[in-house]
Design a protein around this motif. Structure first.
Motif, PDB file in Angstrom:
ATOM      1  N   PRO A   1       0.813  -1.227   0.000  1.00  0.00           N
ATOM      2  CA  PRO A   1       0.000   0.000   0.000  1.00  0.00           C
ATOM      3  C   PRO A   1       0.844   1.273   0.000  1.00  0.00           C
ATOM      4  O   PRO A   1       1.979   1.296   0.456  1.00  0.00           O
ATOM      5  CB  PRO A   1      -0.777  -0.127   1.307  1.00  0.00           C
ATOM      6  N   GLN A   2       0.229   2.325  -0.526  1.00  0.00           N
ATOM      7  CA  GLN A   2       0.839   3.650  -0.505  1.00  0.00           C
ATOM      8  C   GLN A   2      -0.249   4.688  -0.245  1.00  0.00           C
ATOM      9  O   GLN A   2      -1.391   4.518  -0.686  1.00  0.00           O
ATOM     10  CB  GLN A   2       1.524   3.941  -1.840  1.00  0.00           C
ATOM     11  N   ILE A   3       0.101   5.751   0.464  1.00  0.00           N
ATOM     12  CA  ILE A   3      -0.863   6.793   0.787  1.00  0.00           C
ATOM     13  C   ILE A   3      -1.408   7.437  -0.480  1.00  0.00           C
ATOM     14  O   ILE A   3      -0.686   7.696  -1.434  1.00  0.00           O
ATOM     15  CB  ILE A   3      -0.209   7.864   1.680  1.00  0.00           C
ATOM     16  N   ALA A   4      -2.714   7.707  -0.478  1.00  0.00           N
ATOM     17  CA  ALA A   4      -3.365   8.419  -1.568  1.00  0.00           C
ATOM     18  C   ALA A   4      -4.408   9.363  -0.966  1.00  0.00           C
ATOM     19  O   ALA A   4      -4.461   9.535   0.258  1.00  0.00           O
ATOM     20  CB  ALA A   4      -3.995   7.439  -2.546  1.00  0.00           C
TER      21      ALA A   4
ATOM     22  N   GLU B   1      -0.336  -1.680  -8.910  1.00  0.00           N
ATOM     23  CA  GLU B   1      -1.382  -1.180  -9.792  1.00  0.00           C
ATOM     24  C   GLU B   1      -1.126   0.276 -10.167  1.00  0.00           C
ATOM     25  O   GLU B   1      -1.414   0.700 -11.294  1.00  0.00           O
ATOM     26  CB  GLU B   1      -2.753  -1.329  -9.118  1.00  0.00           C
ATOM     27  N   HIS B   2      -0.586   1.023  -9.232  1.00  0.00           N
ATOM     28  CA  HIS B   2      -0.254   2.427  -9.502  1.00  0.00           C
ATOM     29  C   HIS B   2       0.816   2.525 -10.588  1.00  0.00           C
ATOM     30  O   HIS B   2       0.722   3.380 -11.487  1.00  0.00           O
ATOM     31  CB  HIS B   2       0.228   3.094  -8.211  1.00  0.00           C
ATOM     32  N   VAL B   3       1.801   1.654 -10.540  1.00  0.00           N
ATOM     33  CA  VAL B   3       2.848   1.648 -11.579  1.00  0.00           C
ATOM     34  C   VAL B   3       2.231   1.394 -12.948  1.00  0.00           C
ATOM     35  O   VAL B   3       2.615   2.025 -13.940  1.00  0.00           O
ATOM     36  CB  VAL B   3       3.922   0.589 -11.253  1.00  0.00           C
ATOM     37  N   LEU B   4       1.264   0.480 -13.025  1.00  0.00           N
ATOM     38  CA  LEU B   4       0.604   0.210 -14.298  1.00  0.00           C
ATOM     39  C   LEU B   4      -0.074   1.471 -14.835  1.00  0.00           C
ATOM     40  O   LEU B   4      -0.040   1.747 -16.045  1.00  0.00           O
ATOM     41  CB  LEU B   4      -0.429  -0.901 -14.143  1.00  0.00           C
TER      42      LEU B   4
ATOM     43  N   ALA C   1      -1.778   9.445 -12.188  1.00  0.00           N
ATOM     44  CA  ALA C   1      -2.067   8.015 -12.052  1.00  0.00           C
ATOM     45  C   ALA C   1      -2.884   7.702 -10.809  1.00  0.00           C
ATOM     46  O   ALA C   1      -3.439   6.606 -10.705  1.00  0.00           O
ATOM     47  CB  ALA C   1      -0.759   7.223 -12.027  1.00  0.00           C
ATOM     48  N   TYR C   2      -2.976   8.648  -9.873  1.00  0.00           N
ATOM     49  CA  TYR C   2      -3.797   8.410  -8.686  1.00  0.00           C
ATOM     50  C   TYR C   2      -5.279   8.541  -9.051  1.00  0.00           C
ATOM     51  O   TYR C   2      -5.638   9.345  -9.918  1.00  0.00           O
ATOM     52  CB  TYR C   2      -3.443   9.405  -7.581  1.00  0.00           C
ATOM     53  N   PRO C   3      -6.142   7.769  -8.401  1.00  0.00           N
ATOM     54  CA  PRO C   3      -7.567   7.808  -8.716  1.00  0.00           C
ATOM     55  C   PRO C   3      -8.137   9.226  -8.621  1.00  0.00           C
ATOM     56  O   PRO C   3      -7.843   9.976  -7.690  1.00  0.00           O
ATOM     57  CB  PRO C   3      -8.186   6.891  -7.648  1.00  0.00           C
ATOM     58  N   GLY C   4      -8.926   9.592  -9.618  1.00  0.00           N
ATOM     59  CA  GLY C   4      -9.592  10.891  -9.620  1.00  0.00           C
ATOM     60  C   GLY C   4      -8.759  12.049 -10.119  1.00  0.00           C
ATOM     61  O   GLY C   4      -9.244  13.189 -10.178  1.00  0.00           O
TER      62      GLY C   4
END
Length: 299
Positions: free
Chosen positions: A104-107, A117-120, A235-238
């Motif tokens: 996990p990573q902070i978002a 998934e973030h790298v993708l 790449a972060y959601p939103g």
């Protein structure tokens, strides 16, 4: 056999592709990155069986890299990486990247993301904006120091920069990656999160960062770093359609620094080089404070 195994996707006949099961696996994955429909289940099963049989173990790294490079250069690199992961090839070729999945990573929203998934999403964003290959490579590897962060600190990743540097160097050495790709990946590892915090910095700190990344001497590399950081942000959601204000802010700061008369300052302190360096840094910091038009930058 899947209809995807047709002659000539990379200038090779069907017989040539099938002659090397290892290259067959990689070429199928790389081809997926340039197609809309991905790889069918039957072909994925075949790829999984070949990887399980050990076909990748003795594959020359330069041959493997040729296919990985093709996939990263395509319009949807994530499809290649996902296919490689689904057939267990990613753990053989790029274990440092494979290890990021599930970490996990902070978002913002949600409050955590899976780094793998973030790298993708980063590599696809880099492809979407037609970024140079060095940016795409950096997007793939600059997070590898986060795979084994102490669990008690997650989703924070203390000292990941120190862990990431040697891993990026090892990946690059293993595949014979070009020097400019390695250089940008190491720079992104060290500086990307600092760039994201640029709005919190004072003018002197921004000026020091521009000097540290050699933005004055290597403006193209600096521009690629800004592109990579923009891709990471989006790449972060939103955030896909949101502007990334740090990049134009830092470009404005760089332009202000370049407007300072370095020659005159060094001439005025010709007998004291140390004082000249301090005076130049101070003049550039003042120029940044003025350019960003905020009194807080002057503090």
């Amino acid at each position: 056999m899947s209809a995807h195994l047709t002659p000539g996707p990379f200038g090779k006949s069907l017989n040539e592709v099938l002659a090397s099961p290892a290259l067959n696996v990689l070429r199928m994955a790389a081809l997926a990155a340039s197609q809309d429909d991905g790889i069918d289940e039957e072909t994925l099963d075949m790829m999984y069986e070949q990887v399980a049989a050990g076909v990748l173990v003795d594959l020359a790294p330069d041959l493997a890299w040729r296919e990985l490079e093709r996939g990263l250069s395509a319009r949807a690199p994530s499809r290649m990486l996902r296919a490689l992961r689904e057939c267990d090839a990613l753990s053989v070729l790029l274990p440092e990247v494979d290890a990021l999945f599930g970490v996990p990573q902070i978002a913002d929203v949600p409050d955590q993301v899976d780094i793998g998934e973030h790298v993708l999403r980063i590599v696809d964003e880099a492809a979407r904006c037609d970024a140079p290959f060095a940016v795409r490579y950096a997007a793939l590897v600059f997070n590898v120091g986060k795979s084994d962060s102490p669990r008690e600190h997650l989703p924070v990743h203390y000292r990941h920069i120190e862990r990431g540097g040697p891993r990026i160097e090892a990946i690059s050495s293993r595949f014979g990656v070009s020097g400019d790709c390695l250089d940008l990946a190491l720079l992104a590892n060290a500086e990307c999160e600092r760039v994201h915090r640029a709005a919190e910095m004072r003018a002197g700190s921004i000026t020091a960062m521009l000097e540290r990344v050699d933005a004055y001497g290597q403006p193209e590399r600096f521009d690629r770093l800004m592109t990579l950081c923009t891709c990471d942000f989006r790449a972060y959601p939103g955030r896909a359609s949101r502007p990334y204000p740090k990049a134009p802010m830092l470009r404005t700061a760089l332009a202000a620094c370049l407007g300072v008369d370095e020659t005159a300052i060094r001439a005025a302190h010709a007998d004291h080089p140390d004082k000249a360096a301090d005076a130049l840094l101070e003049a550039r910091a003042q120029a940044v404070a003025t350019a960003l038009q905020s009194r807080r930058w002057e503090e």
